[in-house]
Design a protein around this motif. Structure first.
Motif, PDB file in Angstrom:
ATOM      1  N   LEU A  90       0.802  -1.409  -0.144  1.00 53.80           N
ATOM      2  CA  LEU A  90      -0.136  -0.084  -0.144  1.00 53.80           C
ATOM      3  C   LEU A  90       0.740   1.104   0.140  1.00 53.80           C
ATOM      4  O   LEU A  90       0.566   2.184  -0.857  1.00 53.80           O
ATOM      5  N   GLN A  91       1.929   1.288   0.835  1.00 50.59           N
ATOM      6  CA  GLN A  91       2.945   2.484   1.064  1.00 50.59           C
ATOM      7  C   GLN A  91       3.380   2.586  -0.521  1.00 50.59           C
ATOM      8  O   GLN A  91       3.630   3.866  -0.986  1.00 50.59           O
ATOM      9  N   LEU A  92       3.975   1.621  -1.175  1.00 46.80           N
ATOM     10  CA  LEU A  92       4.662   1.710  -2.462  1.00 46.80           C
ATOM     11  C   LEU A  92       3.718   2.196  -3.574  1.00 46.80           C
ATOM     12  O   LEU A  92       3.929   2.999  -4.513  1.00 46.80           O
ATOM     13  N   THR A  93       2.427   1.521  -3.602  1.00 48.07           N
ATOM     14  CA  THR A  93       1.562   2.139  -4.447  1.00 48.07           C
ATOM     15  C   THR A  93       1.263   3.607  -4.454  1.00 48.07           C
ATOM     16  O   THR A  93       0.932   4.175  -5.467  1.00 48.07           O
ATOM     17  N   GLN A  94       0.930   3.999  -3.360  1.00 48.77           N
ATOM     18  CA  GLN A  94       0.702   5.212  -2.951  1.00 48.77           C
ATOM     19  C   GLN A  94       1.849   6.228  -3.319  1.00 48.77           C
ATOM     20  O   GLN A  94       1.701   7.440  -3.612  1.00 48.77           O
ATOM     21  N   GLN A  95       3.353   5.875  -3.285  1.00 48.14           N
ATOM     22  CA  GLN A  95       4.299   6.831  -3.745  1.00 48.14           C
ATOM     23  C   GLN A  95       4.746   6.534  -5.227  1.00 48.14           C
ATOM     24  O   GLN A  95       5.390   7.557  -5.395  1.00 48.14           O
ATOM     25  N   ALA A  96       3.899   5.730  -5.928  1.00 43.49           N
ATOM     26  CA  ALA A  96       4.323   5.608  -7.198  1.00 43.49           C
ATOM     27  C   ALA A  96       4.013   6.798  -7.954  1.00 43.49           C
ATOM     28  O   ALA A  96       4.644   7.091  -8.835  1.00 43.49           O
ATOM     29  N   ALA A  97       3.046   7.658  -7.372  1.00 45.59           N
ATOM     30  CA  ALA A  97       2.797   8.829  -8.321  1.00 45.59           C
ATOM     31  C   ALA A  97       4.082   9.749  -8.218  1.00 45.59           C
ATOM     32  O   ALA A  97       4.092  10.706  -9.216  1.00 45.59           O
ATOM     33  N   SER A  98       4.906   9.653  -7.382  1.00 46.73           N
ATOM     34  CA  SER A  98       6.012  10.587  -7.237  1.00 46.73           C
ATOM     35  C   SER A  98       7.156   9.977  -8.315  1.00 46.73           C
ATOM     36  O   SER A  98       8.311  10.823  -8.359  1.00 46.73           O
ATOM     37  N   TYR A  99       6.967   8.966  -8.893  1.00 47.20           N
ATOM     38  CA  TYR A  99       7.951   8.343  -9.811  1.00 47.20           C
ATOM     39  C   TYR A  99       7.459   8.577 -11.241  1.00 47.20           C
ATOM     40  O   TYR A  99       6.461   8.550 -11.352  1.00 47.20           O
ATOM     41  N   ASP A 100       8.287   8.708 -12.314  1.00 49.43           N
ATOM     42  CA  ASP A 100       7.830   8.440 -13.786  1.00 49.43           C
ATOM     43  C   ASP A 100       7.764   7.342 -14.009  1.00 49.43           C
ATOM     44  O   ASP A 100       7.795   6.356 -13.368  1.00 49.43           O
ATOM     45  N   SER A 101       6.903   7.011 -15.285  1.00 51.60           N
ATOM     46  CA  SER A 101       6.330   5.756 -15.470  1.00 51.60           C
ATOM     47  C   SER A 101       7.133   4.639 -15.803  1.00 51.60           C
ATOM     48  O   SER A 101       7.040   3.587 -15.679  1.00 51.60           O
ATOM     49  N   GLN A 102       8.403   5.073 -16.125  1.00 48.24           N
ATOM     50  CA  GLN A 102       9.550   4.066 -16.021  1.00 48.24           C
ATOM     51  C   GLN A 102      10.327   3.516 -14.977  1.00 48.24           C
ATOM     52  O   GLN A 102      11.039   2.782 -14.951  1.00 48.24           O
ATOM     53  N   ARG A 103       9.991   4.077 -13.580  1.00 45.67           N
ATOM     54  CA  ARG A 103      10.806   3.913 -12.632  1.00 45.67           C
ATOM     55  C   ARG A 103       9.723   3.659 -11.476  1.00 45.67           C
ATOM     56  O   ARG A 103      10.025   4.031 -10.308  1.00 45.67           O
TER      57      ARG A 103
END
Length: 267
Positions: free
Chosen positions: A79-92
């Protein structure tokens, strides 16, 4: 039965950064290996977040409750990682495989997502206990390709489950019996792609768990180790009276190398 462990991790001969991580909680009978993906920062973040959640588990004498605690810790990290995913670009996008071994007396359980593996050596035979969550494994089971073709398949690196990729996360959990002479190996695919079961059996036959981990790591490096290599050898401690939580041996190796990959469900 009281188990002890020896663990090692190495960046390998090609990658610049080690995105693997592991957790040794011999005191509570829990061991884990995680293989990060998504490029250097994202992969490191993901694997460490997952294993840290396991390192922070509290002792529990009930194995069923411990399994639930392990599963919940992985779900929380997801859950933490999926919530943080917005701060990464689509390739990372940060993601990680995870494989966990839990032992309490003669009972054991495996929890995993991805293609990191757990093997068991019993009666001089090594058996893979986990099923890879990977595209090529699906193709093998569907009869599309032969198992011997899986490693060279162009989509061999594509996994179908990982922590941090989607919410909710689907984990596999299985229960096993544990015998006094059983020996377990947890590893990332940086090792499993380079050694077969017969070779694992030969090297795991060594009675010293630290020598087992060092022999397997050496073999992977000699064969080129294009990926990070992480492994934990877990075996019964014959003299439980001399065992302590400090008995496990941990070795972390690092070396600079040439290349790193971006995230494409490729750990």
């Amino acid at each position: 039965m009281t188990f002890k462990s020896s663990a090692t991790t190495h960046v390998g001969m090609v990658r610049k950064v080690n995105q693997d991580s592991y957790a040794e909680r011999t005191d509570i009978g829990v061991w884990a290996v995680a293989d990060g993906m998504g490029g250097h920062e994202a992969g490191e973040v993901a694997s460490v977040m997952v294993t840290d959640s396991i390192k922070n588990l509290q002792p529990n004498g009930d194995i069923a409750e411990m399994v639930q605690a392990v599963e919940q810790s992985i779900m929380d990290a997801n859950l933490q990682l999926t919530q943080q995913a917005a701060s990464y670009d689509s390739q990372r996008v940060p993601g990680s495989t995870i494989v966990v071994l839990i032992i309490n007396g003669d009972q054991g359980a495996l929890v995993w997502a991805g293609d990191s593996r757990i093997y068991r050596r019993r009666d001089h035979v090594v058996t893979q206990l986990t099923r890879d969550h990977s595209h090529v494994q699906d193709l093998v089971e569907q009869g599309v390709i032969l198992e011997s073709e899986a490693e060279s398949h162009p989509m061999a690196n594509v996994i179908t489950r990982a922590v941090g990729i989607s919410e909710p996360l689907e984990l596999d959990t299985i229960w096993i019996d544990v015998r006094p002479d059983d020996q377990f190996l947890l590893c990332s695919d940086g090792l499993s792609r380079l050694v077969n079961n017969d070779e694992l059996e030969s090297m795991m036959a060594n009675k010293d768990s630290e020598e087992v981990t060092q022999s397997l790591l050496h073999t992977a490096l000699v064969r080129g180790a294009r990926d990070n290599v992480t492994l934990i050898c877990v075996k019964n401690c014959a003299d439980a009276d001399t065992f302590s939580a400090d008995d496990e041996t941990t070795a972390v190796h690092d070396t600079s190398s040439l290349d790193d990959s971006v995230f494409n469900f490729d750990d």
